[in-house]
Motif scaffolding. Structure first.
Motif, mmCIF file in Angstrom:
data_model
loop_
_atom_site.group_PDB
_atom_site.id
_atom_site.type_symbol
_atom_site.label_atom_id
_atom_site.label_comp_id
_atom_site.label_asym_id
_atom_site.label_seq_id
_atom_site.Cartn_x
_atom_site.Cartn_y
_atom_site.Cartn_z
ATOM 1 N N GLU A 1 0.954 -1.322 -0.012
ATOM 2 C CA GLU A 1 0.067 -0.076 -0.005
ATOM 3 C C GLU A 1 0.952 1.051 -0.041
ATOM 4 N N ASN A 2 0.351 2.252 -0.453
ATOM 5 C CA ASN A 2 1.214 3.472 -0.453
ATOM 6 C C ASN A 2 1.050 4.112 0.944
ATOM 7 N N LEU A 3 2.295 4.665 1.499
ATOM 8 C CA LEU A 3 2.644 5.216 2.416
ATOM 9 C C LEU A 3 2.410 6.754 2.498
ATOM 10 N N ASN A 4 1.418 7.364 3.329
ATOM 11 C CA ASN A 4 1.077 8.574 3.298
ATOM 12 C C ASN A 4 1.349 9.262 4.673
ATOM 13 N N PRO A 5 2.231 10.223 4.838
ATOM 14 C CA PRO A 5 3.271 10.642 3.892
ATOM 15 C C PRO A 5 4.319 9.619 3.732
ATOM 16 N N SER A 6 4.892 9.794 2.568
ATOM 17 C CA SER A 6 6.069 8.802 2.086
ATOM 18 C C SER A 6 7.290 9.531 2.704
ATOM 19 N N ARG A 7 7.747 9.301 3.826
ATOM 20 C CA ARG A 7 8.917 9.809 4.273
ATOM 21 C C ARG A 7 9.419 8.862 5.420
ATOM 22 N N ILE A 8 10.800 9.126 5.643
ATOM 23 C CA ILE A 8 11.477 8.308 6.606
ATOM 24 C C ILE A 8 12.148 9.301 7.742
ATOM 25 N N ASP A 9 11.839 9.047 9.174
ATOM 26 C CA ASP A 9 12.449 9.779 10.183
ATOM 27 C C ASP A 9 13.515 8.858 10.820
ATOM 28 N N PHE A 10 14.740 9.480 10.945
ATOM 29 C CA PHE A 10 15.517 8.601 11.655
ATOM 30 C C PHE A 10 16.418 9.354 12.536
ATOM 31 N N SER A 11 16.850 8.578 13.744
ATOM 32 C CA SER A 11 17.754 9.369 14.717
ATOM 33 C C SER A 11 18.732 8.441 15.328
ATOM 34 N N GLU A 12 19.948 8.521 15.493
ATOM 35 C CA GLU A 12 20.899 7.663 16.127
ATOM 36 C C GLU A 12 21.608 8.458 17.492
ATOM 37 N N ASP A 13 21.350 8.001 18.378
ATOM 38 C CA ASP A 13 21.734 8.719 19.869
ATOM 39 C C ASP A 13 22.723 7.945 20.418
ATOM 40 N N GLU A 14 23.489 8.716 21.380
ATOM 41 C CA GLU A 14 24.368 8.197 22.194
ATOM 42 C C GLU A 14 23.870 8.020 23.480
ATOM 43 N N MET A 15 23.893 6.710 24.206
ATOM 44 C CA MET A 15 23.511 6.907 25.693
ATOM 45 C C MET A 15 24.818 6.273 26.556
ATOM 46 N N VAL A 16 24.891 6.736 27.675
ATOM 47 C CA VAL A 16 25.908 6.243 28.513
ATOM 48 C C VAL A 16 25.409 5.598 29.658
ATOM 49 N N PHE A 17 26.123 4.189 29.621
ATOM 50 C CA PHE A 17 25.569 3.269 30.962
ATOM 51 C C PHE A 17 26.781 3.084 32.039
ATOM 52 N N ASN A 18 26.454 2.841 32.867
ATOM 53 C CA ASN A 18 27.594 2.393 33.992
ATOM 54 C C ASN A 18 27.764 0.861 33.753
ATOM 55 N N LEU A 19 28.818 0.547 34.322
ATOM 56 C CA LEU A 19 29.238 -0.957 34.269
ATOM 57 C C LEU A 19 28.324 -1.561 35.594
ATOM 58 N N ARG A 20 27.840 -2.991 35.215
ATOM 59 C CA ARG A 20 27.312 -3.471 36.311
ATOM 60 C C ARG A 20 28.017 -3.825 37.420
ATOM 61 N N HIS B 1 14.024 4.889 25.244
ATOM 62 C CA HIS B 1 14.516 6.114 24.577
ATOM 63 C C HIS B 1 13.814 5.949 23.066
ATOM 64 N N ALA B 2 13.675 4.837 22.697
ATOM 65 C CA ALA B 2 13.457 4.506 21.247
ATOM 66 C C ALA B 2 11.956 4.893 20.893
ATOM 67 N N LEU B 3 11.239 4.500 22.129
ATOM 68 C CA LEU B 3 9.782 4.836 22.107
ATOM 69 C C LEU B 3 9.577 6.483 22.104
ATOM 70 N N THR B 4 10.294 7.117 23.032
ATOM 71 C CA THR B 4 10.129 8.549 23.298
ATOM 72 C C THR B 4 10.665 9.185 21.783
ATOM 73 N N LYS B 5 11.419 8.512 20.899
ATOM 74 C CA LYS B 5 11.794 9.235 19.839
ATOM 75 C C LYS B 5 10.680 8.963 18.560
ATOM 76 N N VAL B 6 9.976 8.040 18.709
ATOM 77 C CA VAL B 6 8.999 7.409 17.763
ATOM 78 C C VAL B 6 7.792 8.546 18.078
ATOM 79 N N TYR B 7 7.551 8.892 19.298
ATOM 80 C CA TYR B 7 6.444 9.806 19.768
ATOM 81 C C TYR B 7 6.847 11.188 19.121
ATOM 82 N N GLU B 8 8.235 11.294 19.384
ATOM 83 C CA GLU B 8 8.645 12.564 18.858
ATOM 84 C C GLU B 8 8.505 12.933 17.481
ATOM 85 N N MET B 9 9.074 11.824 16.778
ATOM 86 C CA MET B 9 8.874 11.981 15.115
ATOM 87 C C MET B 9 7.284 11.875 14.507
ATOM 88 N N LEU B 10 6.367 11.492 15.548
ATOM 89 C CA LEU B 10 4.856 11.535 15.062
ATOM 90 C C LEU B 10 4.416 12.997 15.629
#
Length: 221
Positions: free
Chosen positions: A61-80, A198-207
């Protein structure tokens, strides 16, 4: 290759792994002398046949709008674990070769107290969401992502942007075991949950459902 051949070699197919840190194919532990290679090939062929079946049933099916949103982000984690004790324990138990395929970021001293990972998020046509995380995430993350994602189709990918061993859920970490409580996991407990959030937050921002200004301070357009 089998999928490409089924469609006359026209499409270019690629294989992506999901969250399979704590699951294996049925024949995964088969010794080589008992036909491990044969079972590996059989599993691949079964998967290819299922892919072909599904693809033939898809109606584009046709995607409307026909667009791609993308984000690549750095996240800092402590060692366990306490870093110096953890490194010393690895060397004592496995020797220096342990860093050739495991915890290689801990090879050199001084050992870092934190690690920086990249998490990628993509939204295609506002209907297909992809979260790509490093390491081997446990399978529950795949279901969590799918259930919480605000678009119809959600895909969760592991083994991307470097390798940081296993990412257990908080519950799995508390239960222990391989990949959950041993030296095969070295990121802080809750790292996987943070990546999903983090990824969920990004999707909501893209929407456009999350903005950078409070609702009561935004000027009308």
């Amino acid at each position: 290759q089998s999928v490409e051949e089924a469609f006359g070699g026209r499409p270019t197919c690629f294989f992506l792994q999901g969250a399979d840190g704590d699951i294996n194919p049925y024949y995964a532990a088969t010794p080589e002398q008992a036909g491990a290679i044969k079972f590996c090939q059989w599993t691949g062929q079964e998967l290819a046949q299922e892919v072909v079946r599904v693809v033939k049933a898809i109606r584009p099916e046709n995607l409307n709008p026909s667009r791609i949103d993308f984000s690549e982000d750095e996240m800092v984690f402590n060692l366990r674990w306490p870093v110096e004790q953890f490194r010393a324990g690895l060397l004592k138990e496995f020797g220096p070769r342990v860093f050739e395929d495991h915890a290689d970021l801990l090879k050199d001293q001084p050992v870092p107290n934190t690690l920086t990972l990249r998490v990628a998020t993509a939204l295609i046509g506002r209907k297909i969401a992809i979260a790509a995380v490093p390491g081997e995430p446990f399978v529950d993350f795949q279901g969590i992502w799918r259930n919480r994602c605000p678009v119809p189709d959600a895909f969760f990918l592991g083994y991307t942007n470097g390798y940081f061993d296993y990412l257990p859920t908080i519950q799995a970490a508390s239960e222990g075991g391989y990949g959950a409580g041993d030296s095969n996991t070295y990121l802080e407990v809750g790292a996987g949950e943070r990546m999903v959030d983090h990824a969920l937050t990004k999707v909501y921002e893209m929407l456009g459902r999350l903005t950078d200004m409070p609702e009561d301070l935004r000027k009308p357009q």
